[in-house]
Write a protein that holds these residues in place. Structure first.
Motif, PDB file in Angstrom:
ATOM      1  N   LEU A 142     -25.230 -26.120   6.650  1.00 14.74           N
ATOM      2  CA  LEU A 142     -23.928 -26.673   6.293  1.00 14.74           C
ATOM      3  C   LEU A 142     -22.798 -25.795   6.808  1.00 14.74           C
ATOM      4  CD1 LEU A 142     -22.719 -29.073   4.667  1.00 14.74           C
ATOM      5  CD2 LEU A 142     -22.515 -27.482   2.734  1.00 14.74           C
TER       6      LEU A 142
ATOM      7  N   VAL B 195     -26.111 -24.042  -1.610  1.00 16.42           N
ATOM      8  CA  VAL B 195     -26.780 -24.998  -0.724  1.00 16.42           C
ATOM      9  C   VAL B 195     -28.241 -24.619  -0.567  1.00 16.42           C
ATOM     10  CG1 VAL B 195     -24.696 -25.643   0.525  1.00 16.42           C
ATOM     11  CG2 VAL B 195     -26.049 -23.713   1.329  1.00 16.42           C
TER      12      VAL B 195
ATOM     13  N   VAL C  50     -29.301 -31.318   4.173  1.00 17.35           N
ATOM     14  CA  VAL C  50     -29.042 -30.232   3.232  1.00 17.35           C
ATOM     15  C   VAL C  50     -28.500 -30.807   1.927  1.00 17.35           C
ATOM     16  CG1 VAL C  50     -26.723 -29.845   4.182  1.00 17.35           C
ATOM     17  CG2 VAL C  50     -27.836 -28.014   2.906  1.00 17.35           C
ATOM     18  N   GLU C  51     -28.878 -30.195   0.828  1.00 15.49           N
ATOM     19  CA  GLU C  51     -28.353 -30.556  -0.477  1.00 15.49           C
ATOM     20  C   GLU C  51     -27.612 -29.362  -1.051  1.00 15.49           C
ATOM     21  OE1 GLU C  51     -31.203 -32.742  -3.036  1.00 15.49           O
ATOM     22  OE2 GLU C  51     -32.578 -32.515  -1.336  1.00 15.49           O
ATOM     23  N   GLY C  52     -26.851 -29.604  -2.108  1.00 17.47           N
ATOM     24  CA  GLY C  52     -26.128 -28.503  -2.714  1.00 17.47           C
ATOM     25  C   GLY C  52     -25.486 -28.885  -4.019  1.00 17.47           C
TER      26      GLY C  52
END
Length: 221
Positions: free
Chosen positions: A197, A192, A156-158
């Motif tokens: 997350l 996100v 996951v990115e954010g």
């Protein structure tokens, strides 16, 4: 669905739960459901339940007798009792107690359940922490120095504002970069890319997190 409510629901698990934490959960909820062995905790407190849901392999005889008319046996073994409850409770928010502090494998399974069912907004409280799945975007009014741990259950990115160590530009993964023991420099905003997350905060922020999840417009499908 077995139980329905337009208000938050409490969910009691079978792990030990502090009286103060349970009282806080009950004060925020209208209906109460027990997951299998959690019925013993409810019976000991003399709580009126809307349902007891699970495979019923852990419920005590006293609890079984107390809630005989609201037992819902779900025999399949491909999900945990927590998940069996989560997918059968229709509420804007589920607030759970009694899902940490016991067996580690049970705690990990519960975290897995939060991610497997992202459309269910759920907060779990333990002795020191609360944990919930981050919605697509959130804004929390935190005091500077408040511990904010972000644990990825998948890639996951954010982006973040108000964290001492921003997460922008990072790919968080459970077997790589994680985000535990970060802390707020003031109010925190977080967005996100995927429902992967977990947000872990001190338990004192239960009410703030409940209010956030009840009103956050963006949600996972």
């Amino acid at each position: 669905m077995i139980v329905h409510s337009s208000a938050p629901m409490a969910l009691i698990g079978g792990a030990p739960v502090a009286c103060a934490a349970l009282d806080e959960v009950l004060s925020l909820s209208q209906d109460v459901v027990a997951a299998d062995g959690g019925a013993a905790t409810a019976a000991a407190r003399g709580l009126a339940l809307s349902a007891v849901i699970g495979d019923l392999d852990s419920i005590t005889e006293d609890a079984r007798a107390a809630y005989d008319d609201i037992l819902h046996h779900v025999a399949e073994q491909d999900s945990t009792d927590f998940e069996k409850c989560l997918v059968r409770m229709d509420a804007p928010l589920i607030i759970g107690a009694g899902f940490s502090g016991g067996r580690l494998d049970h705690q990990l399974a519960v975290c897995n359940g939060l991610v497997r069912h992202p459309s269910r907004r759920c907060i779990l409280i333990g002795e020191e922490d609360i944990v919930f799945l981050a919605p697509p975007a959130l804004a929390l009014d935190l005091e500077a120095g408040t511990r904010v741990s972000l644990f990825p259950m998948g890639a996951v990115e954010g982006r973040s504002e108000g964290l001492n160590w921003p997460i922008g530009g990072l790919v968080l993964t459970p077997d790589g970069q994680i985000g535990t023991s970060n802390f707020a420099t003031g109010p925190v905003q977080l967005s996100v890319t995927a429902p992967k997350l977990l947000v872990i905060l001190p338990s004192a922020y239960l009410r703030a997190a409940a209010s956030l999840l009840m009103t956050a417009p963006a949600r996972w499908p």
